[in-house]
Design a protein around this motif. Structure first.
Motif, PDB file in Angstrom:
ATOM      1  N   VAL B 169      60.112 -56.320 -38.929  1.00  0.00           N
ATOM      2  CA  VAL B 169      61.039 -55.437 -38.631  1.00  0.00           C
ATOM      3  C   VAL B 169      60.854 -55.270 -37.050  1.00  0.00           C
ATOM      4  O   VAL B 169      61.992 -55.159 -36.439  1.00  0.00           O
ATOM      5  N   LEU B 170      59.942 -55.293 -36.648  1.00  0.00           N
ATOM      6  CA  LEU B 170      59.543 -55.154 -34.945  1.00  0.00           C
ATOM      7  C   LEU B 170      60.380 -56.438 -34.494  1.00  0.00           C
ATOM      8  O   LEU B 170      61.177 -56.147 -33.573  1.00  0.00           O
ATOM      9  N   GLY B 171      60.467 -57.654 -34.974  1.00  0.00           N
ATOM     10  CA  GLY B 171      61.167 -58.435 -34.378  1.00  0.00           C
ATOM     11  C   GLY B 171      62.711 -58.313 -34.629  1.00  0.00           C
ATOM     12  O   GLY B 171      63.454 -58.860 -33.554  1.00  0.00           O
ATOM     13  N   GLY B 172      63.120 -57.881 -35.663  1.00  0.00           N
ATOM     14  CA  GLY B 172      64.626 -57.887 -35.823  1.00  0.00           C
ATOM     15  C   GLY B 172      64.887 -56.692 -34.754  1.00  0.00           C
ATOM     16  O   GLY B 172      65.761 -56.644 -34.343  1.00  0.00           O
ATOM     17  N   PHE B 173      64.083 -55.627 -34.693  1.00  0.00           N
ATOM     18  CA  PHE B 173      64.291 -54.615 -33.461  1.00  0.00           C
ATOM     19  C   PHE B 173      64.155 -55.002 -32.108  1.00  0.00           C
ATOM     20  O   PHE B 173      65.171 -54.598 -31.477  1.00  0.00           O
ATOM     21  N   ILE B 174      63.404 -55.841 -31.811  1.00  0.00           N
ATOM     22  CA  ILE B 174      63.501 -56.429 -30.479  1.00  0.00           C
ATOM     23  C   ILE B 174      64.684 -57.318 -30.129  1.00  0.00           C
ATOM     24  O   ILE B 174      65.386 -57.133 -29.051  1.00  0.00           O
ATOM     25  N   VAL B 175      64.961 -58.084 -30.886  1.00  0.00           N
ATOM     26  CA  VAL B 175      66.482 -58.791 -31.231  1.00  0.00           C
ATOM     27  C   VAL B 175      67.612 -57.969 -31.113  1.00  0.00           C
ATOM     28  O   VAL B 175      68.444 -58.149 -29.933  1.00  0.00           O
ATOM     29  N   SER B 176      67.719 -56.981 -31.763  1.00  0.00           N
ATOM     30  CA  SER B 176      68.756 -56.263 -31.877  1.00  0.00           C
ATOM     31  C   SER B 176      68.811 -55.168 -30.531  1.00  0.00           C
ATOM     32  O   SER B 176      69.897 -54.946 -30.231  1.00  0.00           O
ATOM     33  N   THR B 177      67.846 -54.675 -30.188  1.00  0.00           N
ATOM     34  CA  THR B 177      67.880 -53.871 -28.877  1.00  0.00           C
ATOM     35  C   THR B 177      67.944 -54.561 -27.535  1.00  0.00           C
ATOM     36  O   THR B 177      68.664 -54.038 -26.779  1.00  0.00           O
ATOM     37  N   VAL B 178      67.204 -55.561 -27.288  1.00  0.00           N
ATOM     38  CA  VAL B 178      67.195 -56.380 -26.129  1.00  0.00           C
ATOM     39  C   VAL B 178      68.325 -57.481 -25.815  1.00  0.00           C
ATOM     40  O   VAL B 178      68.842 -57.131 -24.875  1.00  0.00           O
ATOM     41  N   LYS B 179      68.628 -57.988 -27.215  1.00  0.00           N
ATOM     42  CA  LYS B 179      69.626 -59.043 -26.959  1.00  0.00           C
ATOM     43  C   LYS B 179      71.033 -58.520 -27.359  1.00  0.00           C
ATOM     44  O   LYS B 179      72.120 -58.900 -26.791  1.00  0.00           O
ATOM     45  N   LEU B 180      71.103 -57.880 -28.779  1.00  0.00           N
ATOM     46  CA  LEU B 180      72.400 -57.420 -28.850  1.00  0.00           C
ATOM     47  C   LEU B 180      72.897 -56.009 -28.746  1.00  0.00           C
ATOM     48  O   LEU B 180      74.093 -55.682 -29.185  1.00  0.00           O
ATOM     49  N   GLY B 181      72.129 -55.333 -27.726  1.00  0.00           N
ATOM     50  CA  GLY B 181      72.435 -54.085 -27.209  1.00  0.00           C
ATOM     51  C   GLY B 181      72.484 -52.916 -28.393  1.00  0.00           C
ATOM     52  O   GLY B 181      73.208 -52.049 -27.962  1.00  0.00           O
ATOM     53  N   PHE B 182      71.757 -52.868 -29.162  1.00  0.00           N
ATOM     54  CA  PHE B 182      71.907 -51.854 -30.028  1.00  0.00           C
ATOM     55  C   PHE B 182      71.171 -50.784 -29.487  1.00  0.00           C
ATOM     56  O   PHE B 182      69.995 -50.859 -28.764  1.00  0.00           O
ATOM     57  N   ASN B 183      71.244 -49.345 -29.683  1.00  0.00           N
ATOM     58  CA  ASN B 183      70.355 -48.354 -29.526  1.00  0.00           C
ATOM     59  C   ASN B 183      68.984 -48.224 -30.254  1.00  0.00           C
ATOM     60  O   ASN B 183      69.209 -48.110 -31.525  1.00  0.00           O
ATOM     61  N   PRO B 184      67.993 -48.219 -29.566  1.00  0.00           N
ATOM     62  CA  PRO B 184      66.768 -48.172 -30.254  1.00  0.00           C
ATOM     63  C   PRO B 184      66.749 -47.197 -31.266  1.00  0.00           C
ATOM     64  O   PRO B 184      66.180 -47.450 -32.479  1.00  0.00           O
ATOM     65  N   ALA B 185      66.882 -46.005 -30.954  1.00  0.00           N
ATOM     66  CA  ALA B 185      66.862 -44.630 -31.707  1.00  0.00           C
ATOM     67  C   ALA B 185      67.498 -44.895 -33.131  1.00  0.00           C
ATOM     68  O   ALA B 185      67.096 -44.726 -34.192  1.00  0.00           O
ATOM     69  N   THR B 186      68.792 -45.201 -32.892  1.00  0.00           N
ATOM     70  CA  THR B 186      69.713 -45.574 -33.938  1.00  0.00           C
ATOM     71  C   THR B 186      69.106 -46.531 -34.783  1.00  0.00           C
ATOM     72  O   THR B 186      69.274 -46.539 -36.270  1.00  0.00           O
ATOM     73  N   TYR B 187      68.543 -47.776 -34.175  1.00  0.00           N
ATOM     74  CA  TYR B 187      68.129 -48.952 -35.212  1.00  0.00           C
ATOM     75  C   TYR B 187      67.074 -48.351 -36.073  1.00  0.00           C
ATOM     76  O   TYR B 187      66.948 -48.647 -37.216  1.00  0.00           O
TER      77      TYR B 187
END
Lengths: 266, 261
Positions: B169-187
């Protein structure tokens, strides 16, 4: 011809009494009606060629291989018909030195020596360690060897440690499977001497299997020859070289010509 | 006609052989488990097997999990973006990792590492008479060698999967927030909302079964190996291959059991 004579010699019920022991692997009959008596307190050497079933004989006595037929009595009780618990109780009175020592390479030497004490007797580790040091001294090894791994030892030292493990629980019966195989003649003589000392000191009954004639004469009070699945001769170990039996004579003198035909694949 | 009969005979022999192997495995596993209920217990052997299973497998399981989570996030984004469904990525990542990838990938990694090591160790002990030596020292090899490893497998793999779930889950979080621009809290909120306790527990139950299968295959093939170094090699290969196939097969069966409507 059979070893019943040994019982008559001793005049008492044998410690180990084997009758009609049979074991086959597929179509190959390895043991085909073995009869053997080993009197209490004596050392019996079983000789025979490679693949003649010597190791299978010992493994049947220990219950490591299931015999097809026959009886093996130890102190009058047939071990082949015992349940696992009774069999374990009998095996607890037996020490075994394997051909390649079979030391547990994941354990240090002292734990190998004290394994039986630690596993079953519920001795504390400190007591077991002290006992291991004593037993190592009996086979001529310094207590400091106890901290080494079996892989750090030479072949001769591994044999000594294997012997120490076999005698640690002071067994009534001891088995030696090719005790001098892979050792130089001097080390072979040293190991044989240790075996004789240990057996005499403990008053154990011993069976050794070997095809080393010098070793057989050093270890054994009596000897028997296993050939084609049967004991074909038994008598005093000192008479091995002049048995008068053509099979034994060919084997002990290493003659190419004689009744024993080597199985060679062309 | 004769050739056809030979073919039928070969199929029959194969079927009988398969039944014999399954029966032998069941007896072996049952014997191993039964020794867990009867003293003496070998705590040191259990601890040794547990450390081998859990602690030394951590790096490979952690790396596998974190990269898998990253890949799922990336792949999901490229697909979901076509339907404007990017918000589902957190749910896809967490469900994929917790339900499937965590237990399966951890199981496969551990089968390759620990299952192989078990088979090789027990196989070597078999061909060098060490297992026979245990018997002569009044120690039941099934109780001393097999039972502690089975227990270690059942306990250690779920713990590894918990770590794998977290890192995936952490791996998905890192890619989603750092590379894909997702909001960390929303994710994170989406992740928590999508995940249920059933998802986690089903993954852990699978892991327990996989851990048992890995230990069983490693012990069975090693314990029954024959024929020197070649036999030990064959036992090691069989332990890994059969455990891997069984993990995937049981994954389907357990998924059907937990989630089929």
């Amino acid at each position: 011809m059979m070893s019943h004579a040994l019982r008559a010699m001793n005049g008492a019920h044998p410690k180990i009494r084997i009758r009609g022991l049979r074991k086959s692997f597929g179509a190959k009959k390895v043991l085909d009606g073995v009869d053997l008596d080993v009197p209490a307190g004596s050392s019996m050497v079983v000789i025979g060629g490679s693949g003649s079933g010597k190791s299978v004989l010992i493994k049947c006595i220990l219950g490591l291989i299931e015999a097809d037929a026959g009886t093996i009595e130890i102190d009058g009780a047939d071990v082949l018909r015992m349940d696992r618990r009774a069999r374990d109780a009998v095996n607890a009175r037996i020490g075994m030195l394997f051909q390649n020592s079979a030391l547990f390479d994941s354990l240090p030497v002292w734990e190998n020596v004290a394994f039986g004490l630690l596993a079953q007797r519920r001795t504390s580790r400190a007591e077991a360690r002290a006992r291991a040091g004593e037993v190592l001294a009996q086979v001529g090894l310094d207590a400091s060897v106890g901290d080494l791994s079996p892989s750090e030892l030479s072949g001769g030292m591994q044999k000594r440690v294997g012997l120490a493990r076999a005698i640690a629980a002071q067994p009534e019966i001891m088995f030696f499977d090719e005790p001098t195989t892979g050792l130089d003649p001097i080390m072979g003589a040293v190991i044989d001497g240790l075996i004789v000392d240990c057996v005499k000191r403990l008053g154990s009954t011993a069976i050794a299997i070997t095809h080393d004639m010098a070793s057989a004469r050093r270890i054994g009070d009596a000897a028997a020859m296993l050939y084609e699945g049967r004991i074909v001769w038994s008598g005093p170990a000192g008479a091995l070289m002049e048995s008068g039996n053509p099979v034994v004579d060919q084997f002990t003198h290493g003659r190419r010509e004689g009744p024993i035909q080597m199985q060679l694949r062309r | 006609m004769s050739a056809a009969l030979d073919g039928v005979a070969a199929v029959g022999r194969g079927a009988i052989g398969a039944c014999r192997t399954i029966g032998a495995l069941a007896l072996f596993g049952g014997a191993g488990l039964s020794h867990l209920l009867r003293p003496p217990f070998y705590g040191r052997m259990f601890l040794r097997a547990f450390v081998e299973f859990a602690y030394f497998s951590l790096p490979v399981v952690a790396l596998t999990a974190i990269f898998s989570g990253m890949v799922i996030a990336l792949q999901s984004f490229t697909g979901f973006a076509r339907f404007n469904a990017e918000s589902a990525i957190a749910g896809v990542v967490v469900l994929s990792v917790v339900r499937e990838l965590g237990p399966v990938l951890a199981g496969l990694m551990v089968a390759g590492r620990v299952g192989a090591a078990m088979a090789a160790e027990l196989g070597t002990m078999r061909v060098t008479d060490q297992i026979d030596a245990l018997d002569t020292l009044s120690t039941n090899p099934m109780k001393y060698l097999v039972a502690p490893r089975l227990l270690a497998g059942v306990i250690a793999l779920p713990l590894l999967v918990l770590v794998a779930d977290t890192l995936g889950v952490l791996g998905g979080f890192i890619v989603s927030t750092v590379k894909l621009g997702f909001n960390p809290a929303t994710y994170l909120i989406n992740t928590v909302n999508f995940m249920t306790m059933t998802d986690v527990l089903s993954g852990l139950a699978k892991a327990a079964v996989f851990g048992f299968l890995i230990a069983l295959m490693g012990c069975y093939h090693g314990y029954n190996s024959r024929g020197g170094a070649e036999g030990v090699g064959a036992a090691t290969t069989s332990a890994v291959v059969v455990a891997s196939i069984l993990i995937l097969a049981f994954d389907y069966v357990l998924t059907e059991l937990f989630f089929a409507r």
